[in-house]
Scaffold this active site. Structure first.
Site, PDB file in Angstrom:
ATOM      1  N   HIS A  81      35.173 -53.379 -17.548  1.00  0.00           N
ATOM      2  CA  HIS A  81      34.279 -52.275 -17.889  1.00  0.00           C
ATOM      3  C   HIS A  81      32.880 -52.803 -18.183  1.00  0.00           C
ATOM      4  CE1 HIS A  81      32.429 -48.910 -19.958  1.00  0.00           C
ATOM      5  NE2 HIS A  81      32.291 -49.670 -21.044  1.00  0.00           N
ATOM      6  N   ASP A 110       6.190 -50.351   2.462  1.00  0.00           N
ATOM      7  CA  ASP A 110       7.596 -50.665   2.244  1.00  0.00           C
ATOM      8  C   ASP A 110       7.626 -51.761   1.193  1.00  0.00           C
ATOM      9  OD1 ASP A 110      10.456 -51.502   2.661  1.00  0.00           O
ATOM     10  OD2 ASP A 110      10.275 -50.115   4.333  1.00  0.00           O
ATOM     11  N   TRP A 146      33.279 -59.403 -21.417  1.00  0.00           N
ATOM     12  CA  TRP A 146      32.159 -59.519 -20.468  1.00  0.00           C
ATOM     13  C   TRP A 146      31.263 -60.701 -20.821  1.00  0.00           C
ATOM     14  CZ3 TRP A 146      26.727 -59.099 -20.500  1.00  0.00           C
ATOM     15  CH2 TRP A 146      26.150 -58.836 -21.754  1.00  0.00           C
ATOM     16  N   SER A 174      21.726 -61.921  -5.357  1.00  0.00           N
ATOM     17  CA  SER A 174      21.203 -60.586  -5.065  1.00  0.00           C
ATOM     18  C   SER A 174      20.066 -60.218  -6.016  1.00  0.00           C
ATOM     19  CB  SER A 174      22.340 -59.571  -5.171  1.00  0.00           C
ATOM     20  OG  SER A 174      21.839 -58.292  -5.381  1.00  0.00           O
ATOM     21  N   SER A 175      20.289 -60.430  -7.303  1.00  0.00           N
ATOM     22  CA  SER A 175      19.267 -60.050  -8.286  1.00  0.00           C
ATOM     23  C   SER A 175      17.996 -60.854  -8.109  1.00  0.00           C
ATOM     24  CB  SER A 175      19.771 -60.306  -9.700  1.00  0.00           C
ATOM     25  OG  SER A 175      20.712 -59.361 -10.057  1.00  0.00           O
ATOM     26  N   HIS A 258      20.412 -62.355 -23.774  1.00  0.00           N
ATOM     27  CA  HIS A 258      19.496 -61.468 -24.461  1.00  0.00           C
ATOM     28  C   HIS A 258      18.392 -60.937 -23.552  1.00  0.00           C
ATOM     29  CE1 HIS A 258      17.902 -59.092 -27.571  1.00  0.00           C
ATOM     30  NE2 HIS A 258      16.719 -59.456 -27.110  1.00  0.00           N
ATOM     31  N   GLU A 260      18.707 -60.425 -20.591  1.00  0.00           N
ATOM     32  CA  GLU A 260      19.442 -59.468 -19.762  1.00  0.00           C
ATOM     33  C   GLU A 260      19.462 -58.067 -20.385  1.00  0.00           C
ATOM     34  OE1 GLU A 260      20.837 -59.347 -16.839  1.00  0.00           O
ATOM     35  OE2 GLU A 260      22.033 -57.525 -17.107  1.00  0.00           O
ATOM     36  N   TYR A 262      17.225 -56.749 -22.073  1.00  0.00           N
ATOM     37  CA  TYR A 262      15.910 -56.146 -21.824  1.00  0.00           C
ATOM     38  C   TYR A 262      15.702 -55.823 -20.365  1.00  0.00           C
ATOM     39  CZ  TYR A 262      14.895 -56.184 -26.572  1.00  0.00           C
ATOM     40  OH  TYR A 262      14.977 -55.878 -27.902  1.00  0.00           O
ATOM     41  N   SER A 273       8.068 -43.394 -19.695  1.00  0.00           N
ATOM     42  CA  SER A 273       6.618 -43.322 -19.868  1.00  0.00           C
ATOM     43  C   SER A 273       5.958 -42.521 -18.757  1.00  0.00           C
ATOM     44  CB  SER A 273       6.008 -44.725 -19.902  1.00  0.00           C
ATOM     45  OG  SER A 273       6.608 -45.484 -20.911  1.00  0.00           O
ATOM     46  N   HIS A 307      20.815 -64.685 -32.177  1.00  0.00           N
ATOM     47  CA  HIS A 307      21.258 -63.611 -33.087  1.00  0.00           C
ATOM     48  C   HIS A 307      22.649 -63.114 -32.684  1.00  0.00           C
ATOM     49  CE1 HIS A 307      18.834 -60.563 -30.424  1.00  0.00           C
ATOM     50  NE2 HIS A 307      20.045 -60.664 -29.971  1.00  0.00           N
ATOM     51  N   HIS A 308      23.114 -63.515 -31.509  1.00  0.00           N
ATOM     52  CA  HIS A 308      24.490 -63.185 -31.149  1.00  0.00           C
ATOM     53  C   HIS A 308      25.466 -64.217 -31.697  1.00  0.00           C
ATOM     54  CE1 HIS A 308      23.331 -60.000 -28.305  1.00  0.00           C
ATOM     55  NE2 HIS A 308      22.268 -60.749 -28.100  1.00  0.00           N
ATOM     56  N   THR A 333       8.555 -52.762 -30.059  1.00  0.00           N
ATOM     57  CA  THR A 333       9.402 -51.614 -29.726  1.00  0.00           C
ATOM     58  C   THR A 333       8.922 -50.389 -30.490  1.00  0.00           C
ATOM     59  OG1 THR A 333      11.203 -53.205 -29.567  1.00  0.00           O
ATOM     60  CG2 THR A 333      11.794 -50.897 -29.452  1.00  0.00           C
ATOM     61  N   LYS A 336       6.013 -48.745 -28.881  1.00  0.00           N
ATOM     62  CA  LYS A 336       6.367 -47.890 -27.753  1.00  0.00           C
ATOM     63  C   LYS A 336       6.848 -46.532 -28.233  1.00  0.00           C
ATOM     64  CE  LYS A 336       6.941 -50.480 -24.089  1.00  0.00           C
ATOM     65  NZ  LYS A 336       6.947 -50.148 -22.850  1.00  0.00           N
ATOM     66  N   ARG A 455      36.513 -55.268 -32.650  1.00  0.00           N
ATOM     67  CA  ARG A 455      36.388 -54.811 -31.270  1.00  0.00           C
ATOM     68  C   ARG A 455      37.396 -55.537 -30.398  1.00  0.00           C
ATOM     69  NH1 ARG A 455      30.852 -57.911 -29.167  1.00  0.00           N
ATOM     70  NH2 ARG A 455      31.322 -56.798 -27.248  1.00  0.00           N
TER      71      ARG A 455
HETATM   72  C1  HEM Z   1      15.205 -53.719 -31.944  1.00  0.00           C
HETATM   73  C2  HEM Z   1      15.890 -54.178 -30.959  1.00  0.00           C
HETATM   74  C3  HEM Z   1      17.236 -54.877 -31.039  1.00  0.00           C
HETATM   75  C4  HEM Z   1      17.747 -55.687 -32.018  1.00  0.00           C
HETATM   76  C5  HEM Z   1      17.070 -56.111 -33.286  1.00  0.00           C
HETATM   77  C6  HEM Z   1      19.059 -56.096 -31.570  1.00  0.00           C
HETATM   78  C7  HEM Z   1      19.906 -56.939 -32.279  1.00  0.00           C
HETATM   79  C8  HEM Z   1      21.199 -57.282 -31.889  1.00  0.00           C
HETATM   80  C9  HEM Z   1      22.050 -58.206 -32.548  1.00  0.00           C
HETATM   81  C10 HEM Z   1      21.673 -58.993 -33.821  1.00  0.00           C
HETATM   82  C11 HEM Z   1      23.227 -58.271 -31.877  1.00  0.00           C
HETATM   83  C12 HEM Z   1      24.445 -59.162 -32.186  1.00  0.00           C
HETATM   84  C13 HEM Z   1      25.419 -58.484 -33.057  1.00  0.00           C
HETATM   85  C14 HEM Z   1      26.681 -59.261 -33.219  1.00  0.00           C
HETATM   86  O1  HEM Z   1      27.298 -59.632 -32.200  1.00  0.00           O
HETATM   87  O2  HEM Z   1      27.078 -59.479 -34.371  1.00  0.00           O
HETATM   88  C15 HEM Z   1      23.123 -57.375 -30.779  1.00  0.00           C
HETATM   89  C16 HEM Z   1      24.118 -57.168 -29.842  1.00  0.00           C
HETATM   90  C17 HEM Z   1      23.909 -56.508 -28.651  1.00  0.00           C
HETATM   91  N1  HEM Z   1      22.762 -55.846 -28.257  1.00  0.00           N
HETATM   92 FE1  HEM Z   1      21.108 -55.576 -29.389  1.00  0.00          FE
HETATM   93  N2  HEM Z   1      19.332 -55.517 -30.382  1.00  0.00           N
HETATM   94  C18 HEM Z   1      18.240 -54.766 -30.023  1.00  0.00           C
HETATM   95  C19 HEM Z   1      18.083 -54.046 -28.871  1.00  0.00           C
HETATM   96  C20 HEM Z   1      18.986 -54.025 -27.829  1.00  0.00           C
HETATM   97  C21 HEM Z   1      18.747 -53.441 -26.537  1.00  0.00           C
HETATM   98  C22 HEM Z   1      17.464 -52.769 -26.107  1.00  0.00           C
HETATM   99  C23 HEM Z   1      19.861 -53.639 -25.804  1.00  0.00           C
HETATM  100  C24 HEM Z   1      20.196 -53.234 -24.386  1.00  0.00           C
HETATM  101  C25 HEM Z   1      19.599 -52.363 -23.681  1.00  0.00           C
HETATM  102  C26 HEM Z   1      20.814 -54.330 -26.633  1.00  0.00           C
HETATM  103  C27 HEM Z   1      22.077 -54.690 -26.221  1.00  0.00           C
HETATM  104  C28 HEM Z   1      22.956 -55.385 -26.977  1.00  0.00           C
HETATM  105  C29 HEM Z   1      24.277 -55.756 -26.530  1.00  0.00           C
HETATM  106  C30 HEM Z   1      24.879 -55.456 -25.143  1.00  0.00           C
HETATM  107  C31 HEM Z   1      24.876 -56.435 -27.579  1.00  0.00           C
HETATM  108  C32 HEM Z   1      26.316 -56.925 -27.682  1.00  0.00           C
HETATM  109  C33 HEM Z   1      26.682 -58.046 -26.852  1.00  0.00           C
HETATM  110  C34 HEM Z   1      28.139 -58.387 -27.058  1.00  0.00           C
HETATM  111  O3  HEM Z   1      28.461 -59.128 -27.988  1.00  0.00           O
HETATM  112  O4  HEM Z   1      28.959 -57.907 -26.257  1.00  0.00           O
HETATM  113  N3  HEM Z   1      20.246 -54.555 -27.862  1.00  0.00           N
HETATM  114  N4  HEM Z   1      21.862 -56.781 -30.793  1.00  0.00           N
HETATM  115 CU   LIG Z   2      20.399 -59.934 -28.162  1.00  0.00          CU
END
Ligand code: HEM
Ligand SMILES: [Cu+2]
Lengths: 530, 296
Positions: A81, A110, A146, A174-175, A258, A260, A262, A273, A307-308, A333, A336, A455
């Site tokens: 998923h 094009d 994932w 591709s990307s 990370h 990614e 964005y 916008s 931060h992950h 952010t 914006k 999770r």
């Molecule tokens: C103010 C902006 C953001 C902050 C401060 C932030 C912060 C964080 C942090 C600290 C985690 C890790 C949490 C953990 O695993 O304990 C996290 C996970 C995640 N964030 Fe954000 N994030 C932000 C914006 C975004 C945006 C814009 C996206 C995607 C469009 C995003 C997608 C994700 C995803 C996919 C994960 C989980 C990844 C995983 O462990 O499977 N985040 N974020």
């Molecule tokens: Cu991140």
């Protein structure tokens, strides 16, 4: 796909007029509109496939206890998923939008490298064909999440991991090619007079996204290559027994991962916008600051990856650095969000479907940003990490963020693509069902997450039962409403009120200067931009 | 940015991309099947055959696609603007290659300066040392935490022998390819061919020495892919670099053939220039390798 009708009046080359006939048109095409349509359809199919997997997950989690699937299969579902939604649905949808709209927005005939464009697209069905086929093998598909952390994805992985690795390579190729094409198009094919700071924001955000893609997809390729070597050739990158380190995997992965996230949101920023000013009938507030904010976000996204990894064991200085750097992202952010709100301030707003999705985007994405800030607090993350709170966070930024951005774009530009107006009543129904469904599905996840529900586990403690049932009902609602979207799109392609060249009175940009549907070839001679 | 805007050439339908897709995905699928069979020690594998079929498609595609591009270019279909598209394309492609190597250099630096010392008991994370008590971290790593699982090398390659010679070869080749470029710009075809041929000879010599080094490492030093993190990073970095040198040399060889056939002139020669950019890129990567893998 009857979106493109024959056109007699265009100034192209003599040897190719309208589209070719039959299936081979799509296989051999070099036309950015054909390729854009294929990307969009592919992404939508993947969205439904990945969505079905989500339905399986939510059905299993409807009640505590094990009911529907085996835990092994549950793991494959969560893994696939995530992979499919990220690499198969969201990213290709934005590439599809880029293909369709960037040449129209900058007055180019094009994409800069049309044959490579076709190659970029067709690699994706191949990659996902390989990836999905592993689900039907005896040992099963990828089951390591994932984020495929080592050693789960190396020492303990099923055989399908090898195909997963090569699938990722294909997606990466591709990307990267797609991104190179976008950069070359934007930097080289703008109409005379369109300076960088006159570009629509969607073009700007895609330019920066493309840069991110070119910078980090190769790192992902390096990451899976190290896995491949560890699995098959005895290296010890991710094995401490040979002097390597499993945590190294997480560093390399999140250095890609990370940026990614964005990559998945910046193009949505750009689309929103364009849409908000159109329906607020006011120019975008703070264009320049939008550009700089996007660039700052892109820069910062390279220095926040750990931060992950707060709980994996990194030194205190690392925890502090990555905590503060992550919080810094909230500043651009916030700029914006402030600009979008200011654009709406005192505008003469109407709420057609694109605007509904765009406004929901601003509100709900901000909620996701706030939960991100909570997660960014390193000491607090020890409690939140690997719970449903994280799942709630990233679904709030990805569903009403990336996906609503895509829906908003689709409704906004469907008249341009098909020459027909979509059914507004159905579209609004689609919006409200999606809106209610996704909030029902994901908001309760904050609560169960804070209360400690982990999770990626198919069973849970009884205390979480009520919230999970609500989540599942919301998820089914959201899922069902996407079938409605499919119906709306098909209906719009097949007929409907004819769309004028500019169906939205507040819209601006070159794309509205060509007829609807956009002719097969546009801007063979570039327009003059003042 | 607005220069003269001639008609931008948008090619008609092309069969090459789809053949490329079939070729690439079949090759990788076959490779995957083969690797799996090897690791599971299955006697038979159809992986190599699938891979071979895919590679045939790829070879056919490369030949045909480039032939098309060359024909179009020589047919005068490309404008100055098209030329810039190719330049942007090539530059960003090289940037992506740089980032690919960044992943491996990053892994090397991380192990050498962060996780390695921790494994040896240093710093906050010294607890990981409890896994293999008494393990000492040195670089080059001549004793691994688990020497049974990952038998360590007895010694590593000395920077000041073959690698030094290889550095000289590759740096020289970077100069000779530039001389060739200057000759092309001054329309001195003889000098062009000569310098390009010299570059190729240097490239082949480099590769030959690299092969010799690998044989020596495997047979005399016990330095292998499986000899712990030193061998892993060593072979990954030098191996991918070697693969890129091989690619670069093939591209340069194609350029030489095209020049023999009278392609390129003093003004129009982006194909050649792209090849030389690529060559400089592999050279720069080597400098990084020489310093961080061999010397330090
Ligand atoms: C103010 C902006 C953001 C902050 C401060 C932030 C912060 C964080 C942090 C600290 C985690 C890790 C949490 C953990 O695993 O304990 C996290 C996970 C995640 N964030 Fe954000 N994030 C932000 C914006 C975004 C945006 C814009 C996206 C995607 C469009 C995003 C997608 C994700 C995803 C996919 C994960 C989980 C990844 C995983 O462990 O499977 N985040 N974020
Ligand atoms: Cu991140």
């Amino acid at each position: 796909m009857s979106a493109v009708i024959d056109h007699t009046a265009h100034a192209g080359h003599d040897h190719h007029h309208g589209p070719a006939k039959g299936l081979m048109r799509w296989v051999l095409t070099t036309n950015h509109k054909d390729i854009g349509s294929m990307y969009l359809w592919f992404s939508f199919i993947m969205f439904l496939v990945g969505g079905s997997m989500a339905m399986v997950i939510r059905a299993e989690l409807f009640q505590p206890g094990m009911q529907i699937v085996e835990p092994e299969f549950f793991n494959q579902m969560t893994t696939m998923h995530g992979l499919i939604m990220v690499f198969g649905a969201v990213m290709p949808a934005f590439v599809g939008l880029a293909n369709w709209m960037i040449p129209l927005m900058i007055g180019a005939p094009d994409m800069a490298l049309p044959r490579m464009n076709n190659f970029s697209f067709w690699l994706l069905p191949a990659a996902f064909g390989i990836l999905l086929s592993t689900l039907f093998t005896e040992a099963g598909g990828p089951n390591f999440g994932w984020t495929f952390y080592a050693p789960l994805s190396t020492t303990y992985a099923p055989e399908s991991v090898t195909f997963f690795i090569f699938g990722v390579h294909l997606m990466g190729v591709s990307s990267i090619m797609g991104a190179i094409n976008v950069v070359a198009t934007i930097l080289n094919l703008r109409a005379p007079g369109m300076t960088l700071m006159k570009m629509p924001l969607f073009v700007w955000t895609w330019l920066i996204t493309a840069f991110l893609l070119i910078a980090v997809m190769p790192v992902l390729a390096g990451c899976v290559t190290m896995m491949l070597m560890d699995i098959h050739f005895g290296t010890s990158f991710f094995s401490a027994a040979g002097g390597g380190d499993p945590v190294l995997f997480q560093h390399v992965f999140w250095f890609f991962g990370h940026p990614e996230v964005y990559i998945m949101i910046l193009p949505a920023f750009g689309a929103v916008s364009a849409i908000i000013p159109a329906f607020a009938r006011k120019p975008l507030f703070g264009y320049t600051s939008m550009v700089y904010a996007t660039a700052s976000i892109a820069f910062l996204s390279f220095i926040v990856w750990a931060h992950h990894m707060f709980t994996v064991g990194i030194p205190l200085t690392g925890e502090l650095f990555f905590m503060y750097a992550t919080m810094l992202i909230a500043v651009p952010t916030g700029v914006k969000v402030f600009n979008w709100v200011s654009t709406m301030w005192r505008g003469s707003m109407t709420f057609e479907a694109p605007m509904l999705f765009a406004v929901a985007f601003v509100i709900l994405f901000t909620i996701g940003g706030f939960s991100g800030l909570m997660l960014a607090i390193a000491p607090a993350d020890f409690q939140y990490h690997d719970t449903y709170f994280v799942v709630a966070h990233f679904h709030y930024v990805l569903v009403p963020g990336a996906i609503f951005g895509i829906f908003a774009s689709a409704y906004f530009w469907l008249p341009k693509w098909t020459g027909h107006m979509y059914d507004e009543v159905l579209a609004k129904t689609h919006f409200w069902m999606s809106f209610i469904g996704m909030n029902l599905a994901f908001f309760p996840m904050h609560f169960v997450g804070l209360a400690g529900m982990p999770r990626r586990i198919p069973d849970y403690n009884l205390q979480f039962a009520d919230f999970n049932m609500i989540s599942s009902i919301g998820a089914f609602t959201f899922g069902a409403s996407q079938l409605l979207f499919l119906f709306i799109v098909i209906k719009c392609i097949r007929g409907g009120k004819p769309a004028p060249a500019k169906p939205w009175d507040g819209a601006e940009g070159l794309e509205w200067s060509v007829p609807s549907p956009a002719p097969y070839h546009t801007f063979s001679t570039p327009p003059e931009v003042k | 940015m607005s220069q003269t805007h001639e008609q931008y050439y948008v090619p008609a339908q092309s069969k090459w991309p789809i053949i490329a897709t079939i070729g690439l995905s079949t090759t990788l699928y076959g490779l995957g099947a083969w690797f799996n069979d090897l690791s599971a020690e299955r006697a038979e594998s159809n992986g190599p055959l699938i891979m071979f079929v895919g590679a045939l498609f790829l070879a056919y595609m490369l030949h045909g696609w480039f032939a098309d591009v060359i024909r179009e270019s020589r047919g005068g279909l490309y404008s100055a603007q098209m030329d810039r598209s190719f330049r942007w394309g090539m530059s960003w492609f090289i940037f992506s290659e740089v980032m690919f190597f960044v992943a491996f250099f990053g892994a090397l630096f991380y192990v050498r300066t962060i996780s390695g010392p921790w494994l040896g008991g240093e710093g906050d994370k010294g607890v990981t040392n409890m896994l293999w008590e008494g393990f000492e971290f040195t670089w080059p790593l001549l004793s691994n935490p688990d020497n049974k699982l990952f038998p360590p090398p007895s010694a590593v390659i000395d920077a000041w022998q073959l690698p030094l010679i290889n550095t000289i070869l590759l740096v020289t080749s970077s100069f000779t390819v530039t001389f060739a470029h200057h000759a092309l710009k001054k329309n001195k075809r003889g000098a062009l061919k000569a310098w390009l041929a010299v570059t190729l000879v240097l490239a082949v010599a480099f590769l030959a020495l690299q092969v010799e080094e690998y044989i020596f490492a495997y047979q005399e030093l016990g330095l292998t892919l499986g000899s712990g993190i030193y061998g892993a990073t060593f072979f990954m970095l030098t191996g991918f670099h070697g693969a890129h040198v091989t690619m670069g040399a093939i591209i340069l060889a194609v350029m030489l053939v095209r020049i023999m056939k009278g392609h390129f002139d003093a003004e129009q020669h982006f194909g050649f220039e792209a090849a030389s950019w690529y060559w400089h890129f592999v050279d720069v990567v080597w400098i990084g390798l020489f310093i961080f893998v061999y010397v330090l």
